[in-house]
Design an enzyme around this catalytic site. Structure first.
Site, PDB file in Angstrom:
ATOM      1  CB  SER A 145      -0.956   0.006   1.188  1.00  0.00           C
ATOM      2  OG  SER A 145      -0.240  -0.135   2.398  1.00  0.00           O
ATOM      3  CG  HIS A 173      -3.677  -0.828  -2.303  1.00  0.00           C
ATOM      4  ND1 HIS A 173      -4.124   0.477  -2.252  1.00  0.00           N
ATOM      5  CD2 HIS A 173      -3.502  -1.221  -1.015  1.00  0.00           C
ATOM      6  CE1 HIS A 173      -4.195   0.859  -0.980  1.00  0.00           C
ATOM      7  NE2 HIS A 173      -3.825  -0.150  -0.210  1.00  0.00           N
ATOM      8  CE  LYS A 208      -7.116   0.642   0.405  1.00  0.00           C
ATOM      9  NZ  LYS A 208      -7.946   0.475   1.605  1.00  0.00           N
TER      10      LYS A 208
END
Ligand SMILES: Cc1ncc(COP(=O)(O)O)c(C=O)c1O
Length: 387
Positions: A145, A173, A208
């Site tokens: 990250s 991610h 995200k």
């Protein structure tokens, strides 16, 4: 963004596909509220589990081609669940040293022994596995990250097989960003094309690339059932609002069919990297592995674009004060980029964490590059810390 009345162009968000404001997702959430109300009212196993939760769990499992997926209210809680649910005293968690804080906390809270290996160092991971006792679990971010690099997933899969260990990949991610239909890092590396092995458990967050909120754990039916029965951060908390699951069902459709967005995002990544090269920012290799031994740390004027092909494009600065000053200079030029400092990253490895999104235009990336160029030249003129 408007911050204290000033318009700022932001490069901080993890909304990689630009879905957080997507009108279809907003409508799905509004319709979900009209149909299901605002709150779930209780934990999943009491009476907080609604049809949209169930549909979303099936849709996520279908998307990732695994037997089951389980929803959580946050990624932090999903990680606590996986480690705490499957591991306990007498067991050993083998974890990358630069894992996300939630994975570190999860390992510590589980009561298992925690052995950390050097960042992405497979030989060191093997050494730790050899020392381990009880049930073994290898724990890693998919895309790191704060660094933007990718775990050596193929080698970790081989280790998991060899040592009969769980492999838990937190691909917060990676999901949505790359891989076939956005299926994340394992898919991007071609590691799950012929099926997902039973020892592999994937964690994804929905705040995200999905642009909503919450998280999921996906894998074989048996470990997922264990989590549902045993994981305290699943059992003892209110379920996420069903309307949120409606929104995420909408964003899952956009993620699955998001190749154009992903192509746009990767074009911004390439543009940013080549523009930084053009303005003379060096590209640093392997800095995150051992920050304090990096030659860059010895030279306070130095900085480098860290090696990353993901939308996380950190610029290594080293010194925390200098990182703050650079972030302030960018802000004065209308650009918001966070200065990430310890304890989020190891001491001496402060950085500007630039994140790119499919929602950015190429002109906006140029605005960032030009603001960086002026801020950096001022930095050199002022001396080390630009006081
Ligand atoms: C790798 C990783 N895992 C887990 C989390 C936690 O997810 P959430 O924000 O949904 O709690 C984050 C960041 O938020 C993250 O970067």
């Amino acid at each position: 963004m408007q911050v204290d009345g000033r318009a700022l162009l932001t490069f901080c968000s993890n909304d990689y596909l630009g879905l957080a404001h997507h009108p279809e997702i907003a409508v799905a959430m509004q319709e979900g509220i009209a149909r299901w109300g605002v709150g779930a009212g209780a934990a999943h196993l009491v009476n907080g589990h609604f049809s949209p939760h169930d549909q979303l769990e099936h849709a996520l499992a279908d998307w990732l081609q695994v037997e089951r997926a389980l929803l959580f209210s946050t990624g932090y809680m999903a990680n606590l669940a996986v480690v705490g649910g499957l591991m306990g005293r007498g067991d050993t968690v083998i974890a990358d040293r630069l894992n996300h804080a939630s994975l570190v906390d999860a390992a510590q809270l589980s009561g298992a022994k925690l052995l950390r290996y050097r960042h992405t160092d497979v030989a060191d991971a093997r050494r730790q596995l050899e020392r381990a006792s009880g049930t073994r679990m290898i724990l890693t971010d998919g895309v790191f990250s704060m660094d933007g690099d990718v775990a050596p997933l193929a080698a970790l899969m081989s280790l998991a097989e060899e040592f009969d260990a769980w492999l838990v990949v937190d691909d917060a991610h990676g999901f949505g960003v790359w891989g076939e239909a956005g299926r994340g890092s394992l898919s991007a590396l071609g590691l799950v094309s012929s099926g997902v092995p039973a020892y592999l458990i994937q964690v994804g967050t929905l705040g995200k690339a999905f642009g909503t909120a919450g998280a999921f754990v996906a894998g074989a039916a048996q470990p997922i059932e264990v989590l549902l029965q045993r994981a305290r951060s699943y059992l003892f908390t209110t379920a996420q609002p069903p309307a949120l699951a409606c929104a995420t069902l909408g964003s899952l459709d956009l993620v699955r069919t998001g190749d154009a967005r992903r192509a746009n995002l990767m074009a911004r990544v390439s543009q940013f990297r080549s523009e930084l090269e053009r303005i003379g920012v060096p590209q640093g290799g392997g800095l995150a592995a051992e920050p304090m031994s990096s030659p860059l740390v010895q030279d306070p004027h130095s900085l480098a674009l860290m090696p990353s092909m993901t939308p996380i494009q950190p610029i290594w600065v080293g010194d925390s004060l200098r990182a703050l000053v650079l972030a302030q200079r960018l802000e004065q030029r209308g650009i918001l980029v966070p200065a990430i400092r310890p304890p989020t990253v190891p001491v001496g490895s402060a950085r500007l964490r630039v994140t790119l999104s499919a929602g950015h235009s190429s002109e906006q990336v140029m605005q960032l590059v030009s603001a960086l160029q002026t801020s950096l030249s001022q930095d050199v003129l002022d001396g080390h810390h630009g006081a």
